[in-house]
Design a protein around this motif. Structure first.
Motif, PDB file in Angstrom:
ATOM      1  N   ALA A 152      -8.842  -1.515  -4.040  1.00  0.00           N
ATOM      2  CA  ALA A 152      -8.575  -2.865  -3.691  1.00  0.00           C
ATOM      3  C   ALA A 152      -9.377  -3.745  -2.776  1.00  0.00           C
ATOM      4  O   ALA A 152      -9.574  -4.456  -3.240  1.00  0.00           O
TER       5      ALA A 152
ATOM      6  N   HIS B 131     -10.030  -7.932   6.417  1.00  0.00           N
ATOM      7  CA  HIS B 131      -9.406  -8.602   4.704  1.00  0.00           C
ATOM      8  C   HIS B 131     -10.188 -10.370   4.874  1.00  0.00           C
ATOM      9  O   HIS B 131      -9.957 -11.328   3.977  1.00  0.00           O
TER      10      HIS B 131
ATOM     11  N   ARG C 282       0.861  -1.246   0.146  1.00  0.00           N
ATOM     12  CA  ARG C 282       0.082  -0.182   0.478  1.00  0.00           C
ATOM     13  C   ARG C 282       0.587   1.112   0.179  1.00  0.00           C
ATOM     14  O   ARG C 282       0.312   2.196   0.285  1.00  0.00           O
TER      15      ARG C 282
ATOM     16  N   ILE D  42      -7.610  -2.808   7.934  1.00  0.00           N
ATOM     17  CA  ILE D  42      -6.544  -2.047   6.726  1.00  0.00           C
ATOM     18  C   ILE D  42      -7.316  -0.891   6.835  1.00  0.00           C
ATOM     19  O   ILE D  42      -8.464  -1.001   6.539  1.00  0.00           O
TER      20      ILE D  42
ATOM     21  N   ASP E 210      -2.104  -7.525   7.676  1.00  0.00           N
ATOM     22  CA  ASP E 210      -1.843  -6.726   6.584  1.00  0.00           C
ATOM     23  C   ASP E 210      -4.043  -6.971   6.994  1.00  0.00           C
ATOM     24  O   ASP E 210      -4.938  -7.148   6.070  1.00  0.00           O
TER      25      ASP E 210
ATOM     26  N   GLU F 155      -6.461   3.849  -3.256  1.00  0.00           N
ATOM     27  CA  GLU F 155      -5.738   2.798  -3.941  1.00  0.00           C
ATOM     28  C   GLU F 155      -6.752   1.755  -2.994  1.00  0.00           C
ATOM     29  O   GLU F 155      -7.118   0.703  -3.319  1.00  0.00           O
ATOM     30  N   ARG F 156      -6.861   2.042  -1.891  1.00  0.00           N
ATOM     31  CA  ARG F 156      -6.961   1.487  -1.079  1.00  0.00           C
ATOM     32  C   ARG F 156      -8.811   1.062  -0.791  1.00  0.00           C
ATOM     33  O   ARG F 156      -8.390  -0.005  -0.499  1.00  0.00           O
TER      34      ARG F 156
ATOM     35  N   ILE G 289      -9.138   2.146   6.116  1.00  0.00           N
ATOM     36  CA  ILE G 289      -9.521   2.855   4.860  1.00  0.00           C
ATOM     37  C   ILE G 289     -10.160   4.645   4.652  1.00  0.00           C
ATOM     38  O   ILE G 289     -10.370   5.237   4.042  1.00  0.00           O
TER      39      ILE G 289
ATOM     40  N   HIS H  17      -6.057  -7.995  -2.686  1.00  0.00           N
ATOM     41  CA  HIS H  17      -5.434  -7.003  -1.264  1.00  0.00           C
ATOM     42  C   HIS H  17      -4.287  -6.468  -1.271  1.00  0.00           C
ATOM     43  O   HIS H  17      -4.924  -5.264  -0.883  1.00  0.00           O
ATOM     44  N   SER H  18      -3.510  -6.455  -2.180  1.00  0.00           N
ATOM     45  CA  SER H  18      -2.736  -5.273  -2.572  1.00  0.00           C
ATOM     46  C   SER H  18      -2.851  -4.480  -3.707  1.00  0.00           C
ATOM     47  O   SER H  18      -3.854  -4.701  -4.608  1.00  0.00           O
ATOM     48  N   ASN H  19      -2.843  -2.790  -3.306  1.00  0.00           N
ATOM     49  CA  ASN H  19      -3.123  -2.026  -4.442  1.00  0.00           C
ATOM     50  C   ASN H  19      -2.499  -1.865  -5.265  1.00  0.00           C
ATOM     51  O   ASN H  19      -3.311  -0.963  -6.659  1.00  0.00           O
TER      52      ASN H  19
END
Length: 869
Positions: free
Chosen positions: A242, A185, A84, A205, A202, A238-239, A207, A248-250
């Motif tokens: 996702a 997640h 991120r 997250i 992770d 971007e978050r 946001i 899971h990843s940007n």
């Protein structure tokens, strides 16, 4: 849900809630020296939160372009290696300026996330500041979030209010608690909820962060409730993408995947999971938008941040095997992804690509220069490379650390990474210290706004509504006191947009205040700075305010000419020309602009001709207010680094159209005459032009004519024939110089014959030490050559004194250099006359500043030589 749809839904949602959609401000904060780059959505509203600015709306929403790659917020080293971190990101935000507060902010956020974006409510966890019962109750009792998913976060950094859930703009000023929204997640991802021992994992997250500015902290640390609390929120696009795209990843979102594929195409890489491809995909966004906003790669400031980003991307291209320029080709792909949301990218993409390509071509030179420095250091100690040198290579020369590490590994050299990290941390501390917010106001004011009438009237009867002395509010100023006067109505223009503030007088029944400068106390409050020269002045008095007509007239002529010059520079040099700064005062206009080469005499003449043509055509000046978007449609140019509200003032001067709040002439003919007086470089890719107008230009031209006539008279010529006459004089001087050189040569030869007879024999070597009156260095050398030929086996020192400085030359014949070195000989003499020197064994030169020591030094030459035989 695609990234483009996420942006659109966010803005439309808040527009439906009464928010005004505000366009993204530039990445370089306008008129804010406390910040290097825009790093959050609230930056463009900072003065509103501080009470120094006002907007025609109390609710706003934006998608703000941000960069964190320098100063306090620097994520550069993590980019590409974590899920991120980015250099460039988009911040979705909604803001309330004294309108709604916690209840509405929380309800808006929950409705958008769960009803519009359709996120499962049971996937959301929230945090609040541990003392913020109000926010806790809203989440628990009104929104219905289970209490086990509402986490109170306390002070965890050793001091009061030092919490992840307490936000502050600076050590003093607006601050308050915040509530953060986290997305879960799932249990298959390692990590724990915020506040737990595993919070760095992770799974959960963050946001969205909702900041509630409800206090003003004073210098003693005491919290005072703000009369109009505000809301500032920020959510990383971007978050959120996702989460909404179930990745899971940007770097797995649609926008990045397309850029990663483009980077793979241009580098020939086949592994789309490569971290180097992630770096390149991230960096093309940051680099391109920095260039869009007028930044040019350079050695300091914004330009250095841009250069580091570009070179880091190029280094990763090299790691993938691509040594040819490739990065610039990704601009087209970026335009496809983001050009619709940001039309400024589409308009500037050709310039962006050209800038990147030029920097790529320069990167090869950087590698070569870095290798030279690295090799020189390793030559001193081939077993290790110290951290300070590694950091200098990285920080000053743009030589990537990973490349330095690769070279060290190949040669079995130890790299002092701890030393490098220490130097890096020291730089970060310096940057953090320089990056703190500072209050912009010097005095506290809470009264009415100033009514400015100075566009049309230069005098007015007004009321004194505030007085200040030594930064403090007072009810009266007395004779001799420096102070600030605030009027309810003023004709004085306050310094802004490069134009200096007005000067003049404020007359009261019993006092006279001389206005030396006019500056803004707040966005709409003007302060007249100066000194009370007579009597006294009190709050509430009715006064007569009068602008200095002569200085205002000179200033506005220079300001209006600046607009015409800017347009002419773009026409002559190209559309890449953009303002980088200006200063307009009664004496001149100074204009900085982007251009990478000096202006030729022909280009300067062409700019002058274009401006003076507009002046002769005597166009009427027209000013009108309209929305920013309408102004752009009108063809008006927005100036780099300026902040504009939603309504702007568009100024038409001749064929120039710009956004400007300054004061100007009524017709272009009022400027009178325009003349450029200086042109030069002030930074990499930045040129500066200075010019004068009106009576200043007339005085310049008359002065030039007077000097021309004086020069012609001195050469017994007339101005029309002056160039021919100067050419003849130059030819005569060259002829005389040749004659003089020939005479000096003959004189040297004659002196050489006389001096040879003075040589003494020291163990078979002819030794001579003498002074040649009036000889220059050339004469000394010529005489030395003749003496060496005549004396055959010899060691000679010759000296001369001119303007209090000693010149020395030592000569030793080839058959004697094994016994006596000319460099050592000349140094022996030089040290006795306040100097030092050296050179070849057969010939050496030196100088000195103490002629009084010369006779004794020359007298000791024979003995010194004898001691070495």
């Amino acid at each position: 849900m695609k990234s483009s749809e996420i942006r659109e839904k966010f803005l439309k949602f808040f527009e439906s809630k009464g928010h005004t959609i505000v366009r993204s401000s530039p990445l370089v904060p306008g008129n804010d020296p406390t910040m290097l780059l825009t790093n959050s959505g609230m930056v463009q509203f900072k003065d509103v939160f501080l009470g120094l600015d006002s907007r025609p709306y109390s609710r706003a929403t934006s998608v703000q372009r941000c960069v964190r790659a320098g100063g306090k917020h620097n994520d550069l080293e993590n980019v590409g290696y974590t899920a991120r971190h980015h250099t460039f990101f988009e911040m979705l935000g909604n803001f309330s300026f004294g309108d709604y507060f916690k209840r509405d902010a929380i309800n808006f956020a929950w409705e958008l996330l769960t009803k519009v974006y359709l996120l499962p409510a049971d996937k959301l966890t929230v945090t609040v500041y541990f003392e913020d019962d109000e926010a806790y109750d809203i989440w628990a009792n009104e929104i219905g979030v289970p209490k086990e998913r509402i986490i109170r976060i306390g002070d965890n950094k050793g001091s009061r209010y030092a919490s992840d859930n307490f936000w502050q703009m600076a050590d003093v000023g607006p601050c308050g608690p915040c509530t953060e929204i986290f997305y879960d997640h799932g249990a298959d991802i390692w990590g724990g909820p915020p506040g737990s021992a595993e919070e760095d994992g992770d799974r959960f997250i963050e946001i969205w962060n909702l900041v509630f500015m409800q206090f003003n902290r004073d210098e003693a640390g005491v919290m005072h409730k703000l009369p109009k609390p505000c809301v500032d929120t920020g959510m990383g696009m971007e978050r959120l993408a996702a989460v909404l795209q179930h990745v899971h990843s940007n770097y797995e979102i649609d926008l990045f995947q397309n850029l990663i594929k483009a980077a793979a195409r241009e580098t020939g890489a086949t592994d789309l999971e490569s971290k180097s491809l992630r770096v390149i995909a991230d960096h093309i966004r940051a680099a391109s938008f920095l260039i869009v906003d007028g930044i040019i790669p350079g050695a300091e400031g914004h330009g250095y941040v841009l250069r580091r980003i570009i070179r880091r991307a190029l280094r990763h291209g090299h790691k993938l095997g691509q040594t040819k320029p490739f990065f610039y080709k990704l601009v087209e792909d970026l335009d496809i992804e983001m050009g619709t949301a940001y039309p400024e990218l589409k308009e500037a993409k050709a310039r962006v690509a050209a800038t990147l390509k030029a920097e790529e071509e320069r990167f090869g030179e950087t590698l070569e220069n870095g290798m030279k420095i690295l090799e020189a250091q390793l030559a001193k100690d081939p077993s290790k490379l110290d951290g300070a040198t590694a950091f200098t290579l990285y920080d000053t020369y743009g030589f990537p650390l990973d490349l330095t590490a690769d070279i060290c590994r190949e040669r079995n050299i130890t790299l002092d990474e701890d030393g490098f990290n220490a130097a890096m941390e020291q730089q970060k501390k310096t940057a953090r210290a320089a990056g703190k917010f500072k209050m912009a106001a010097n005095v506290e004011y809470s009264g009415e706004k100033t009514k400015f009438i100075g566009y049309d009237d230069l005098s007015v009867e007004a009321k004194v509504i505030a007085l200040y002395a030594n930064g403090a509010s007072v009810q009266e100023l007395k004779a001799g006191e420096q102070g600030i006067v605030v009027l309810d109505t003023t004709p004085f223009y306050a310094e802004s947009g490069g134009q200096v503030g007005d000067q003049g007088e404020i007359k009261a029944a019993g006092g006279l205040f001389t206005v030396e400068d006019t500056l803004k106390i707040q966005a709409d409050v003007f302060g007249q700075h100066g000194v009370l020269t007579q009597g006294s002045l009190k709050v509430g008095e009715i006064v007569a305010a009068q602008v200095d007509l002569h200085k205002r007239g000179r200033t506005i002529r220079n300001h209006s000419a600046t607009h015409l010059m800017h347009k002419a520079l773009r026409e002559v040099l190209g559309g890449h020309v953009a303002q980088k700064g200006s200063l307009v005062d009664p004496d001149k206009t100074r204009f900085d602009f982007s251009h990478n080469a000096p202006l030729t005499a022909e280009q300067i003449a062409e700019v002058e001709a274009k401006v003076n043509k507009e002046i002769l055509e005597n166009h009427a000046t027209k000013a009108q207010h309209m929305s920013f978007d309408d102004a752009v449609k009108h063809g008006a140019m927005a100036l780099f680094g300026e902040k504009y509200g939603d309504e702007v003032r568009v100024l038409d001067i001749g064929t120039s159209k710009e956004l400007c709040g300054g004061v100007h002439v009524q017709r272009t003919g009022d400027i009178g005459l325009f003349k450029i007086i200086a042109e030069g470089g002030v930074a990499a890719g930045i040129r500066r032009v200075e010019a004068v107008t009106g009576e200043g230009a007339l005085a310049l031209v008359q002065g030039m004519a007077r000097k021309l006539n004086e020069a012609a008279s001195a050469l017994k010529s007339n101005p029309d024939e002056l160039i021919v006459k100067i050419g003849a004089v130059q030819d005569q001087v060259k002829s005389l110089e040749k004659e003089l050189a020939a005479l000096k040569s003959k004189l040297a030869a004659g002196q050489g014959d006389e001096l040879a007879a003075q040589a003494v024999d020291v163990n078979g070597i002819k030794v001579l030490a003498a002074t040649l009156d009036g000889a220059d260095v050339t004469g000394l050398r010529e005489t030395m050559d003749k003496l060496k030929d005549k004396l055959k086996t010899a060691a000679i020192v010759l000296a001369s004194v001119n303007d209090g400085k000693v010149s020395l030359i030592a000569g030793v014949t080839a058959d004697t250099t094994s016994k006596v070195k000319a460099g050592e000989l000349v140094n022996f003499v030089a040290q006795q006359v306040g100097g030092k020197g050296g050179g070849r064994p057969d010939m050496a030169q030196a100088g000195g500043t103490d002629p009084s020591g010369l006779p004794g030094a020359l007298a000791g030459v024979a003995e010194w030589i004898g001691s070495r035989l």
